[in-house]
Write a protein that holds these residues in place. Sequence first.
Motif, PDB file in Angstrom:
ATOM      1  N   SER A 183     -37.594  21.100   5.105  1.00 44.51           N
ATOM      2  CA  SER A 183     -37.009  20.899   3.809  1.00 44.51           C
ATOM      3  C   SER A 183     -36.418  19.394   3.919  1.00 44.51           C
ATOM      4  N   VAL A 184     -36.489  18.699   2.625  1.00 45.68           N
ATOM      5  CA  VAL A 184     -35.889  17.363   2.664  1.00 45.68           C
ATOM      6  C   VAL A 184     -34.539  17.265   2.829  1.00 45.68           C
ATOM      7  N   ARG A 185     -33.853  18.305   2.465  1.00 46.33           N
ATOM      8  CA  ARG A 185     -32.196  18.268   2.865  1.00 46.33           C
ATOM      9  C   ARG A 185     -32.087  18.232   4.274  1.00 46.33           C
ATOM     10  N   ALA A 186     -32.647  19.099   4.895  1.00 43.92           N
ATOM     11  CA  ALA A 186     -32.495  19.151   6.288  1.00 43.92           C
ATOM     12  C   ALA A 186     -32.835  17.821   7.144  1.00 43.92           C
ATOM     13  N   ARG A 187     -34.016  17.343   6.673  1.00 43.36           N
ATOM     14  CA  ARG A 187     -34.724  15.831   7.221  1.00 43.36           C
ATOM     15  C   ARG A 187     -33.642  14.933   6.931  1.00 43.36           C
ATOM     16  N   ALA A 188     -33.212  14.901   5.855  1.00 41.68           N
ATOM     17  CA  ALA A 188     -32.101  13.685   5.536  1.00 41.68           C
ATOM     18  C   ALA A 188     -30.800  13.925   6.323  1.00 41.68           C
ATOM     19  N   THR A 189     -30.404  15.303   6.335  1.00 41.12           N
ATOM     20  CA  THR A 189     -29.091  15.374   7.165  1.00 41.12           C
ATOM     21  C   THR A 189     -29.320  14.958   8.718  1.00 41.12           C
ATOM     22  N   LEU A 190     -30.469  15.491   9.213  1.00 38.27           N
ATOM     23  CA  LEU A 190     -30.958  15.103  10.687  1.00 38.27           C
ATOM     24  C   LEU A 190     -31.036  13.710  10.877  1.00 38.27           C
ATOM     25  N   GLY A 191     -31.856  12.889   9.812  1.00 40.77           N
ATOM     26  CA  GLY A 191     -32.214  11.573  10.106  1.00 40.77           C
ATOM     27  C   GLY A 191     -30.744  10.660   9.924  1.00 40.77           C
ATOM     28  N   ALA A 192     -29.770  11.241   9.005  1.00 40.03           N
ATOM     29  CA  ALA A 192     -28.465  10.480   8.834  1.00 40.03           C
ATOM     30  C   ALA A 192     -27.782  10.497  10.072  1.00 40.03           C
ATOM     31  N   THR A 193     -27.826  12.032  10.460  1.00 39.18           N
ATOM     32  CA  THR A 193     -26.885  12.064  11.762  1.00 39.18           C
ATOM     33  C   THR A 193     -27.347  11.419  12.978  1.00 39.18           C
ATOM     34  N   LEU A 194     -28.605  11.244  13.114  1.00 40.18           N
ATOM     35  CA  LEU A 194     -29.253  10.508  14.339  1.00 40.18           C
ATOM     36  C   LEU A 194     -28.983   9.016  14.145  1.00 40.18           C
ATOM     37  N   VAL A 195     -29.033   8.531  12.907  1.00 41.50           N
ATOM     38  CA  VAL A 195     -28.813   7.128  12.814  1.00 41.50           C
ATOM     39  C   VAL A 195     -27.409   7.017  12.985  1.00 41.50           C
TER      40      VAL A 195
ATOM     41  N   LEU B 148     -17.047  13.140  14.647  1.00 38.86           N
ATOM     42  CA  LEU B 148     -17.498  12.498  13.623  1.00 38.86           C
ATOM     43  C   LEU B 148     -18.948  12.626  13.213  1.00 38.86           C
ATOM     44  N   LEU B 149     -19.917  12.958  14.224  1.00 39.12           N
ATOM     45  CA  LEU B 149     -21.143  13.204  13.847  1.00 39.12           C
ATOM     46  C   LEU B 149     -21.337  14.518  13.036  1.00 39.12           C
ATOM     47  N   ALA B 150     -20.477  15.538  13.352  1.00 35.30           N
ATOM     48  CA  ALA B 150     -20.421  16.772  12.455  1.00 35.30           C
ATOM     49  C   ALA B 150     -19.965  16.570  11.029  1.00 35.30           C
ATOM     50  N   VAL B 151     -18.888  15.582  10.990  1.00 30.92           N
ATOM     51  CA  VAL B 151     -18.701  15.292   9.670  1.00 30.92           C
ATOM     52  C   VAL B 151     -19.561  14.607   8.790  1.00 30.92           C
ATOM     53  N   VAL B 152     -20.275  13.833   9.607  1.00 31.74           N
ATOM     54  CA  VAL B 152     -21.385  12.832   8.858  1.00 31.74           C
ATOM     55  C   VAL B 152     -22.505  13.970   8.284  1.00 31.74           C
ATOM     56  N   GLY B 153     -23.005  14.945   9.289  1.00 33.37           N
ATOM     57  CA  GLY B 153     -23.933  15.985   8.854  1.00 33.37           C
ATOM     58  C   GLY B 153     -23.555  16.694   7.790  1.00 33.37           C
ATOM     59  N   TRP B 154     -22.490  17.048   7.709  1.00 38.60           N
ATOM     60  CA  TRP B 154     -21.814  18.131   7.013  1.00 38.60           C
ATOM     61  C   TRP B 154     -21.766  17.377   5.456  1.00 38.60           C
ATOM     62  N   VAL B 155     -21.198  16.097   5.657  1.00 39.80           N
ATOM     63  CA  VAL B 155     -21.224  15.303   4.325  1.00 39.80           C
ATOM     64  C   VAL B 155     -22.663  15.110   3.780  1.00 39.80           C
ATOM     65  N   THR B 156     -23.580  14.736   4.547  1.00 45.04           N
ATOM     66  CA  THR B 156     -24.616  14.481   4.223  1.00 45.04           C
ATOM     67  C   THR B 156     -25.321  15.682   3.564  1.00 45.04           C
ATOM     68  N   TRP B 157     -25.361  16.966   4.231  1.00 40.98           N
ATOM     69  CA  TRP B 157     -25.740  18.195   3.666  1.00 40.98           C
ATOM     70  C   TRP B 157     -25.302  18.339   2.257  1.00 40.98           C
ATOM     71  N   LEU B 158     -23.924  18.207   2.079  1.00 39.16           N
ATOM     72  CA  LEU B 158     -23.418  18.381   0.941  1.00 39.16           C
ATOM     73  C   LEU B 158     -24.063  17.665  -0.286  1.00 39.16           C
ATOM     74  N   VAL B 159     -23.956  16.400   0.246  1.00 37.76           N
ATOM     75  CA  VAL B 159     -24.375  15.312  -0.907  1.00 37.76           C
ATOM     76  C   VAL B 159     -25.924  15.540  -1.064  1.00 37.76           C
ATOM     77  N   THR B 160     -26.886  15.733  -0.108  1.00 36.91           N
ATOM     78  CA  THR B 160     -28.146  15.947  -0.439  1.00 36.91           C
ATOM     79  C   THR B 160     -28.356  17.149  -1.468  1.00 36.91           C
ATOM     80  N   ARG B 161     -27.632  18.085  -1.105  1.00 39.73           N
ATOM     81  CA  ARG B 161     -27.668  19.385  -1.877  1.00 39.73           C
ATOM     82  C   ARG B 161     -27.331  19.259  -3.423  1.00 39.73           C
ATOM     83  N   ARG B 162     -26.137  18.410  -3.532  1.00 36.43           N
ATOM     84  CA  ARG B 162     -25.818  17.860  -4.863  1.00 36.43           C
ATOM     85  C   ARG B 162     -26.969  17.015  -5.450  1.00 36.43           C
ATOM     86  N   ALA B 163     -27.557  16.280  -4.652  1.00 32.18           N
ATOM     87  CA  ALA B 163     -28.720  15.312  -5.244  1.00 32.18           C
ATOM     88  C   ALA B 163     -29.783  16.156  -5.557  1.00 32.18           C
TER      89      ALA B 163
END
Length: 483
Positions: A7-19, A205-220
């Motif tokens: 899914s795009v959502r999971a890939r975006a979250t994983l990518g943002a967390t890795l960066v 911090l990574l957990a927070v970034v992943g969680w926020v990215t997951w929520l933002v991508t879900r909304r987007a």
Amino acid sequence: MSRLFGSVRARATLGATLVVAVALVAAGAAVLLSLRSNLLGEAGTQAERSAREVATELAVGTPYADLSLDVDDRPVQVVDEDGTLVAASEDLERITGTGVETVKPRPAASPDGTGDAGDAGDTDDADDDDDAGEPLEAGEIGERTTVSDGSATIDGDTEDYRFAAVPVKTEDRGRLTVYAGAPLSAEHGAVNTALTVMLIGFPVLLAVVGWVTWLVTRRALRPVEGIRREMAAITASEDLARRVPVPGTHDEVARLASTTNETLAALETSVERQRRFVADASHELRSPIASLRTQLEVAAAHPELLDLDGAVEDTVRLQHLAADLLLLARLDAGERPADARVDLAALAREEAGGRPGVSVREDTGAAGGVTVAGSRGQLGRVLANLLDNAQRHARSAVEVSVRRDGDLAVVGVADDGEGVSAADRERIFERFVRLDAARSRDDGGAGLGLAIARDVAVRHGGTLTVHDAPAGGALFELRLPAA
């Protein structure tokens, strides 16, 4: 797992967390290195200050026994130019890193009888060479400081130290080197504390970034999911009149929804046109087939009643209708016209030849003639259809004009009939449309001629329109890019 990361959502979250993880590791490493470097520099400064204090006492002739060697419980050694330990901190039990591992000087008479001397351990040849290379006068302290790392045990406590070596020249004891150490416990403690904070804080911090990215991508992506569900419903129901929801965000998703709706509208129009085409074609084919079958059945029962001329006419009608339907099918499939050069004036004369009441007027001023690129057969079909239509409606005469208009080649077919009303000037180009409903199909055809003519014109990059003719009838103008 593969479905999740598909899914795009999971890939975006994983990518943002890795960066963010890479950035945090790089920043953390830089902070630790900078912190360690600053603290080591501070320890070196403290060690040099302590060494220079002792060197100052030696420069003014202070006896070894009166030197300030036990200030702040830091390890201090005084070594002569032969590498012999002549003075050391009282509680020093072990030392490494200075090149002189002896911690207790052996008592011996100094030149003035006030100092101690003893055998030294191994010496740091590099340091001796450096010190010997700096000439000093009696009572002068060297400017060059040599720094090294090691450890020392004082009164039972072992710690890591940064040592500073300062040379000094005395009048009665020759050249001496003072080694003084500053503890590295603060550096180790600060680095370890920072590392602990990073090891605990970075995962959080990574957990927070992943969680926020997951929520933002879900909304987007929520509008995209709405589009997907609606498209799935449209596919299941085959209702092309439905449309996907368009979000009011004016972003890429909104443009995607608008484009999807435009595609659905075009598809709906195409399907409806195809259905109408099939229905009209079936209706048009039914009449000549039924007539031909009737004639054949009558001929089979009563050979003397066979209407051979009528059967031939119905067969020709079927042949022409089949040819028209085949050409329309090829045009709808996107068949590209040939890229041959066609002389429209010559083509107009050829199509008008043998038709009573038809005249051709050419623009003789056009340099190189009026030539276009395309299919000669299809363009000839356009002129034939326009001439057939004009002859059916003309009272006495039909005129064909061929001319150049800038970069366009223009062919006009005018008649002196009743013309076409403004309300019907687009409708007549629809398939199976006949304005005169009372006219028989035998006389008026199937209503495909003008539709074919316009489709061919569009495929050749041109237009086909109808206007009022000078003589009062209809003027059909075919405009094509000139070759």
